[in-house]
Design a protein around this motif. Structure first.
Motif, PDB file in Angstrom:
ATOM      1  N   PRO A  21      -2.221   2.420  -9.474  1.00 43.10           N
ATOM      2  CA  PRO A  21      -1.842   4.130  -9.049  1.00 43.10           C
ATOM      3  C   PRO A  21      -3.165   4.882  -9.762  1.00 43.10           C
ATOM      4  O   PRO A  21      -3.096   4.512 -11.116  1.00 43.10           O
ATOM      5  CB  PRO A  21      -0.355   4.142  -8.865  1.00 43.10           C
ATOM      6  CG  PRO A  21      -0.162   3.235 -10.011  1.00 43.10           C
ATOM      7  CD  PRO A  21      -0.990   1.576  -9.815  1.00 43.10           C
TER       8      PRO A  21
ATOM      9  N   ASN B 143      -6.441  -5.994  -0.616  1.00 41.48           N
ATOM     10  CA  ASN B 143      -6.130  -5.867   1.080  1.00 41.48           C
ATOM     11  C   ASN B 143      -6.129  -6.732   1.808  1.00 41.48           C
ATOM     12  O   ASN B 143      -6.511  -7.849   1.219  1.00 41.48           O
ATOM     13  CB  ASN B 143      -7.658  -5.039   1.037  1.00 41.48           C
ATOM     14  CG  ASN B 143      -7.371  -3.674   0.215  1.00 41.48           C
ATOM     15  OD1 ASN B 143      -8.442  -3.797  -0.839  1.00 41.48           O
ATOM     16  ND2 ASN B 143      -6.512  -2.762   0.760  1.00 41.48           N
TER      17      ASN B 143
ATOM     18  N   GLU C 233       0.659  -0.216  -6.340  1.00 45.76           N
ATOM     19  CA  GLU C 233       1.008  -0.146  -5.731  1.00 45.76           C
ATOM     20  C   GLU C 233       0.514  -0.023  -4.041  1.00 45.76           C
ATOM     21  O   GLU C 233      -0.464  -0.340  -4.404  1.00 45.76           O
ATOM     22  CB  GLU C 233       1.269   1.646  -5.503  1.00 45.76           C
ATOM     23  CG  GLU C 233       1.985   1.904  -6.663  1.00 45.76           C
ATOM     24  CD  GLU C 233       2.381   3.743  -7.354  1.00 45.76           C
ATOM     25  OE1 GLU C 233       2.134   3.600  -6.809  1.00 45.76           O
ATOM     26  OE2 GLU C 233       3.296   4.425  -8.048  1.00 45.76           O
ATOM     27  N   GLU C 234       1.626  -0.106  -3.085  1.00 43.51           N
ATOM     28  CA  GLU C 234       1.129  -0.447  -2.133  1.00 43.51           C
ATOM     29  C   GLU C 234       0.693   0.682  -0.988  1.00 43.51           C
ATOM     30  O   GLU C 234       1.497   2.400  -1.367  1.00 43.51           O
ATOM     31  CB  GLU C 234       2.431  -1.432  -0.915  1.00 43.51           C
ATOM     32  CG  GLU C 234       1.291  -1.278   0.628  1.00 43.51           C
ATOM     33  CD  GLU C 234       2.724  -1.999   1.253  1.00 43.51           C
ATOM     34  OE1 GLU C 234       2.080  -3.334   2.493  1.00 43.51           O
ATOM     35  OE2 GLU C 234       4.021  -1.534   0.923  1.00 43.51           O
ATOM     36  N   GLU C 235      -0.550   1.422  -0.451  1.00 41.59           N
ATOM     37  CA  GLU C 235      -0.844   2.495   0.399  1.00 41.59           C
ATOM     38  C   GLU C 235      -1.786   2.171   1.508  1.00 41.59           C
ATOM     39  O   GLU C 235      -2.786   0.734   1.245  1.00 41.59           O
ATOM     40  CB  GLU C 235      -1.162   3.423  -0.912  1.00 41.59           C
ATOM     41  CG  GLU C 235      -2.713   2.843  -1.417  1.00 41.59           C
ATOM     42  CD  GLU C 235      -3.008   4.212  -2.406  1.00 41.59           C
ATOM     43  OE1 GLU C 235      -4.439   4.338  -2.195  1.00 41.59           O
ATOM     44  OE2 GLU C 235      -1.787   4.975  -3.133  1.00 41.59           O
ATOM     45  N   MET C 236      -1.981   3.085   2.413  1.00 44.05           N
ATOM     46  CA  MET C 236      -3.138   2.607   3.306  1.00 44.05           C
ATOM     47  C   MET C 236      -4.629   2.642   2.313  1.00 44.05           C
ATOM     48  O   MET C 236      -4.894   3.895   1.434  1.00 44.05           O
ATOM     49  CB  MET C 236      -3.719   3.250   4.076  1.00 44.05           C
ATOM     50  CG  MET C 236      -2.057   3.123   5.231  1.00 44.05           C
ATOM     51  SD  MET C 236      -2.650   1.165   6.110  1.00 44.05           S
ATOM     52  CE  MET C 236      -3.913   1.847   7.268  1.00 44.05           C
ATOM     53  N   SER C 237      -5.379   1.836   2.360  1.00 40.32           N
ATOM     54  CA  SER C 237      -6.841   1.894   1.407  1.00 40.32           C
ATOM     55  C   SER C 237      -7.922   1.633   1.870  1.00 40.32           C
ATOM     56  O   SER C 237      -7.481   0.324   2.490  1.00 40.32           O
ATOM     57  CB  SER C 237      -6.165   0.772   0.116  1.00 40.32           C
ATOM     58  OG  SER C 237      -7.244   0.874  -1.035  1.00 40.32           O
TER      59      SER C 237
ATOM     60  N   ILE D  22      -4.200  -2.348   4.701  1.00 47.73           N
ATOM     61  CA  ILE D  22      -3.022  -2.078   4.174  1.00 47.73           C
ATOM     62  C   ILE D  22      -3.469  -3.090   2.464  1.00 47.73           C
ATOM     63  O   ILE D  22      -4.086  -3.607   1.980  1.00 47.73           O
ATOM     64  CB  ILE D  22      -1.503  -3.097   4.265  1.00 47.73           C
ATOM     65  CG1 ILE D  22      -1.664  -2.956   5.631  1.00 47.73           C
ATOM     66  CG2 ILE D  22      -1.313  -3.324   3.135  1.00 47.73           C
ATOM     67  CD1 ILE D  22      -0.624  -3.886   6.648  1.00 47.73           C
TER      68      ILE D  22
ATOM     69  N   ASN E 242      -2.266   6.304   9.399  1.00 45.38           N
ATOM     70  CA  ASN E 242      -2.163   6.863   7.677  1.00 45.38           C
ATOM     71  C   ASN E 242      -1.754   5.978   7.142  1.00 45.38           C
ATOM     72  O   ASN E 242      -1.071   6.580   5.804  1.00 45.38           O
ATOM     73  CB  ASN E 242      -2.429   8.178   8.752  1.00 45.38           C
ATOM     74  CG  ASN E 242      -3.606   9.108   9.674  1.00 45.38           C
ATOM     75  OD1 ASN E 242      -4.285   8.602   8.371  1.00 45.38           O
ATOM     76  ND2 ASN E 242      -3.151   9.690  10.253  1.00 45.38           N
ATOM     77  N   THR E 243      -0.189   5.274   7.765  1.00 42.79           N
ATOM     78  CA  THR E 243       0.521   4.699   7.161  1.00 42.79           C
ATOM     79  C   THR E 243       0.906   3.417   7.862  1.00 42.79           C
ATOM     80  O   THR E 243       0.305   2.467   8.644  1.00 42.79           O
ATOM     81  CB  THR E 243       2.164   5.770   7.369  1.00 42.79           C
ATOM     82  OG1 THR E 243       1.989   4.815   9.109  1.00 42.79           O
ATOM     83  CG2 THR E 243       2.315   7.022   7.318  1.00 42.79           C
ATOM     84  N   ILE E 244       1.308   2.887   6.238  1.00 37.33           N
ATOM     85  CA  ILE E 244       1.188   1.175   7.025  1.00 37.33           C
ATOM     86  C   ILE E 244       2.023   0.516   8.354  1.00 37.33           C
ATOM     87  O   ILE E 244       1.819  -0.206   8.699  1.00 37.33           O
ATOM     88  CB  ILE E 244       1.707   0.497   5.520  1.00 37.33           C
ATOM     89  CG1 ILE E 244       0.998   0.486   4.398  1.00 37.33           C
ATOM     90  CG2 ILE E 244       2.430  -1.088   5.896  1.00 37.33           C
ATOM     91  CD1 ILE E 244       1.416   0.880   2.995  1.00 37.33           C
TER      92      ILE E 244
END
Length: 152
Positions: free
Chosen positions: A52, A72, A39-43, A47, A6-8
């Motif tokens: 955004p 990614n 922005e960096e996020e789980m996608s 990663i 769920n998180t990097i």
């Protein structure tokens, strides 16, 4: 190699040591070069670096509730992969990358439409990936995306 995270940090913690270092190095070079606004996020289980919704409220046309994907990085079963949507959308950028690659690597480029695959972490041309990350701003990506992918 499907990683459920769920998180990097959760994603990185599940990687083998050699891949962990490579992914962290990729994140570092991308952060150092990516234009402001992404922005960096789980996608998509990877990663991701996205435009955004605060900048592009329409989101991704396939799933408008999600931000617009751009780049990614992922650890797959047989390789570390970098997915760059700009290469898919811009033939000039693709040609630039393909012509520059031999200057940074002795290996044959293993590439799909937007995906570069590296079987060994030591084969990743970090400086070239950094240059690639610097080539498109969020505003340019939105324009390219709308011209290439969004039906008008």
């Amino acid at each position: 190699m499907k990683i459920e995270a769920n998180t990097i940090q959760e994603y990185i913690s599940q990687l083998p040591e050699d891949r962990k270092e490579a992914i962290e190095n990729l994140r570092k070079i991308i952060f150092e070069n990516l234009p402001k606004g992404f922005e960096e996020e789980m996608s998509y289980g990877m990663i991701g670096f996205v435009v955004p919704k605060s900048i592009y409220p329409k989101g991704y046309h396939c799933s408008p509730e999600l931000p617009l994907p751009f780049l990614n990085i992922a650890s797959q079963k047989n390789s570390i992969n970098i997915y760059h949507m700009g290469i898919y959308a811009d033939e000039k950028l693709l040609n630039w990358f393909v012509s520059e690659f031999p200057k940074y690597s002795k290996k044959k480029l293993d590439m799909g439409k937007s995906c570069m695959r590296f079987k060994k972490p030591e084969d990743i041309p970090y400086q070239l990936i950094g240059e690639l990350a610097s080539k498109i701003t969020p505003e340019q990506w939105i324009e390219m995306y709308e011209n290439a992918f969004v039906k008008k």
